[in-house]
Motif scaffolding. Sequence first.
Motif, mmCIF file in Angstrom:
data_model
loop_
_atom_site.group_PDB
_atom_site.id
_atom_site.type_symbol
_atom_site.label_atom_id
_atom_site.label_comp_id
_atom_site.label_asym_id
_atom_site.label_seq_id
_atom_site.Cartn_x
_atom_site.Cartn_y
_atom_site.Cartn_z
ATOM 1 N N THR A 1 7.872 -19.986 -22.556
ATOM 2 C CA THR A 1 6.736 -20.615 -21.881
ATOM 3 C C THR A 1 6.659 -22.080 -22.306
ATOM 4 O OG1 THR A 1 5.075 -20.186 -23.596
ATOM 5 C CG2 THR A 1 5.513 -18.403 -22.006
ATOM 6 N N ILE A 2 5.945 -22.876 -21.527
ATOM 7 C CA ILE A 2 5.839 -24.299 -21.851
ATOM 8 C C ILE A 2 5.060 -24.506 -23.148
ATOM 9 C CG2 ILE A 2 3.776 -24.644 -20.431
ATOM 10 C CD1 ILE A 2 6.713 -27.119 -21.037
ATOM 11 N N ASP A 3 4.027 -23.695 -23.386
ATOM 12 C CA ASP A 3 3.269 -23.830 -24.638
ATOM 13 C C ASP A 3 4.144 -23.501 -25.843
ATOM 14 O OD1 ASP A 3 0.963 -24.648 -23.364
ATOM 15 O OD2 ASP A 3 0.135 -22.616 -23.210
ATOM 16 N N GLU A 4 5.005 -22.497 -25.697
ATOM 17 C CA GLU A 4 5.924 -22.161 -26.785
ATOM 18 C C GLU A 4 6.932 -23.281 -27.008
ATOM 19 O OE1 GLU A 4 5.865 -17.290 -26.122
ATOM 20 O OE2 GLU A 4 7.585 -18.480 -25.481
ATOM 21 N N ALA A 5 7.449 -23.841 -25.913
ATOM 22 C CA ALA A 5 8.440 -24.914 -26.028
ATOM 23 C C ALA A 5 7.889 -26.094 -26.826
ATOM 24 C CB ALA A 5 8.879 -25.368 -24.643
ATOM 25 N N LYS A 6 6.606 -26.368 -26.655
ATOM 26 C CA LYS A 6 5.988 -27.515 -27.336
ATOM 27 C C LYS A 6 5.874 -27.308 -28.844
ATOM 28 C CE LYS A 6 3.348 -29.057 -23.294
ATOM 29 N NZ LYS A 6 2.003 -29.240 -22.688
ATOM 30 N N THR A 7 6.054 -26.066 -29.327
ATOM 31 C CA THR A 7 5.993 -25.819 -30.773
ATOM 32 C C THR A 7 7.331 -26.053 -31.462
ATOM 33 O OG1 THR A 7 6.590 -23.456 -30.673
ATOM 34 C CG2 THR A 7 4.260 -24.028 -30.334
ATOM 35 N N LEU A 8 8.396 -26.237 -30.692
ATOM 36 C CA LEU A 8 9.723 -26.405 -31.272
ATOM 37 C C LEU A 8 9.833 -27.739 -32.005
ATOM 38 C CD1 LEU A 8 11.897 -25.146 -28.279
ATOM 39 C CD2 LEU A 8 11.440 -23.923 -30.423
ATOM 40 N N GLY A 9 10.605 -27.740 -33.080
ATOM 41 C CA GLY A 9 10.811 -28.976 -33.827
ATOM 42 C C GLY A 9 11.472 -30.060 -32.995
ATOM 43 N N GLY A 10 12.272 -29.663 -32.006
ATOM 44 C CA GLY A 10 12.979 -30.636 -31.178
ATOM 45 C C GLY A 10 12.273 -31.002 -29.888
ATOM 46 N N TRP A 11 11.004 -30.566 -29.721
ATOM 47 C CA TRP A 11 10.306 -30.840 -28.464
ATOM 48 C C TRP A 11 10.199 -32.339 -28.183
ATOM 49 C CZ3 TRP A 11 9.235 -29.086 -23.949
ATOM 50 C CH2 TRP A 11 8.254 -29.696 -23.167
ATOM 51 N N ASN A 12 9.834 -33.129 -29.181
ATOM 52 C CA ASN A 12 9.692 -34.574 -28.967
ATOM 53 C C ASN A 12 11.019 -35.214 -28.569
ATOM 54 O OD1 ASN A 12 6.955 -34.530 -29.529
ATOM 55 N ND2 ASN A 12 7.226 -35.020 -31.703
ATOM 56 N N THR A 13 12.119 -34.636 -29.043
ATOM 57 C CA THR A 13 13.439 -35.145 -28.664
ATOM 58 C C THR A 13 13.694 -34.918 -27.178
ATOM 59 O OG1 THR A 13 14.291 -34.701 -30.888
ATOM 60 C CG2 THR A 13 15.913 -34.956 -29.125
ATOM 61 N N ILE A 14 13.271 -33.753 -26.674
ATOM 62 C CA ILE A 14 13.434 -33.451 -25.248
ATOM 63 C C ILE A 14 12.603 -34.416 -24.403
ATOM 64 C CG2 ILE A 14 13.019 -31.703 -23.467
ATOM 65 C CD1 ILE A 14 13.528 -29.578 -25.652
ATOM 66 N N VAL A 15 11.355 -34.633 -24.811
ATOM 67 C CA VAL A 15 10.471 -35.533 -24.064
ATOM 68 C C VAL A 15 11.004 -36.964 -24.103
ATOM 69 C CG1 VAL A 15 8.150 -36.514 -23.966
ATOM 70 C CG2 VAL A 15 8.457 -34.072 -24.435
ATOM 71 N N LYS A 16 11.471 -37.402 -25.267
ATOM 72 C CA LYS A 16 12.015 -38.760 -25.386
ATOM 73 C C LYS A 16 13.248 -38.930 -24.506
ATOM 74 C CE LYS A 16 13.416 -42.248 -28.790
ATOM 75 N NZ LYS A 16 14.582 -42.698 -28.003
ATOM 76 N N TYR A 17 14.045 -37.877 -24.411
ATOM 77 C CA TYR A 17 15.229 -37.929 -23.548
ATOM 78 C C TYR A 17 14.805 -38.226 -22.113
ATOM 79 C CZ TYR A 17 19.716 -36.534 -21.513
ATOM 80 O OH TYR A 17 20.909 -36.528 -20.834
#
Length: 317
Positions: free
Chosen positions: A84-100
């Motif tokens: 789920t999107i809420d789960e994805a946002k808890t990942l340590g690499g989430w900010n890396t995905i958004v920055k990409y």
Amino acid sequence: MFNSYATISALLVVSLAARIQAIPFAGLTSALPRDVTHIALDERSHEYVAFKRDGSLYGRYSADMADFDIRPRDTPASTCTNLTIDEAKTLGGWNTIVKYADDKWGTGSRKIVVNPKDYPSSGALVCITDQNVKATFTGSPTCQSNKVTTSGQITGTNGTVSIAVAQGFTATASLVVSKAATIGVSDTLSAKINFPEVAEVSESVTLSTSITNTQTSGFDSSHNDVSTVTVVMNAPKGETCNAITSVTTCTLQATGRVQYLASGWVWFNYDDKTHGHYKWSVNIESAVTNADDRSSYAEIKGSVEATTHASYKGKCA
């Protein structure tokens, strides 16, 4: 999700198929090389547009728009479920995905989603890794040994007695989730847990089980490697024969960590067209190369009861 390399023949098949008929997103990505890191959806032409990490165009492929989800979230006891999107946002690499996405297509008004209903084959998954969960034992085992006596039955007329004796090893684990992972929440997935050998106490054993990723959720699993051995004895006249078996039961305390790993695609749906398209997807594995940064761990603990049916001897009296 990508193969480490794509053969020329596989890419030719994909290229030809794209010109002739629509292909599923999962079928496309399985044949693309690893350096294809993001894909746009051209809704007007119904095409997936694949790009390399450096932004160069790799190819255009006819999109399969069939609304058919082959991995429903409520499928029990599989090794994977939908992220789920809420789960994805808890990942340590989430900010890396958004920055990409920010670096590639800007920070304009957009909606970030996973597993879009319109294109279910282009989703994101949570899986318990195929490696066995490595459990460890803590403290000292508590053991109790007993002698089990089994009587025999006379067979024939010559005083021969046959006695069935159990030999082997059993193990039963009763465990609980002491800390839930932040992805795959409340889902029940299959896992294999390996318990190490403890000298003179327990054999090494791997148990298959289903784990519900919820705090305090309990689960059990067992292993039975006990077989029956028939002991034949000559019974002297007037005597009764028995087989005496040594049975040792030990209780051990165990802990372990279960890795939940995210993979697949995160979609960035822009309100305004950016770089020629409204909808762009980022491959999680390509953007976040460190597996720990796209993982979350559940902690488990509990007891294992191991029973060994060991040596035996016959006795007539």
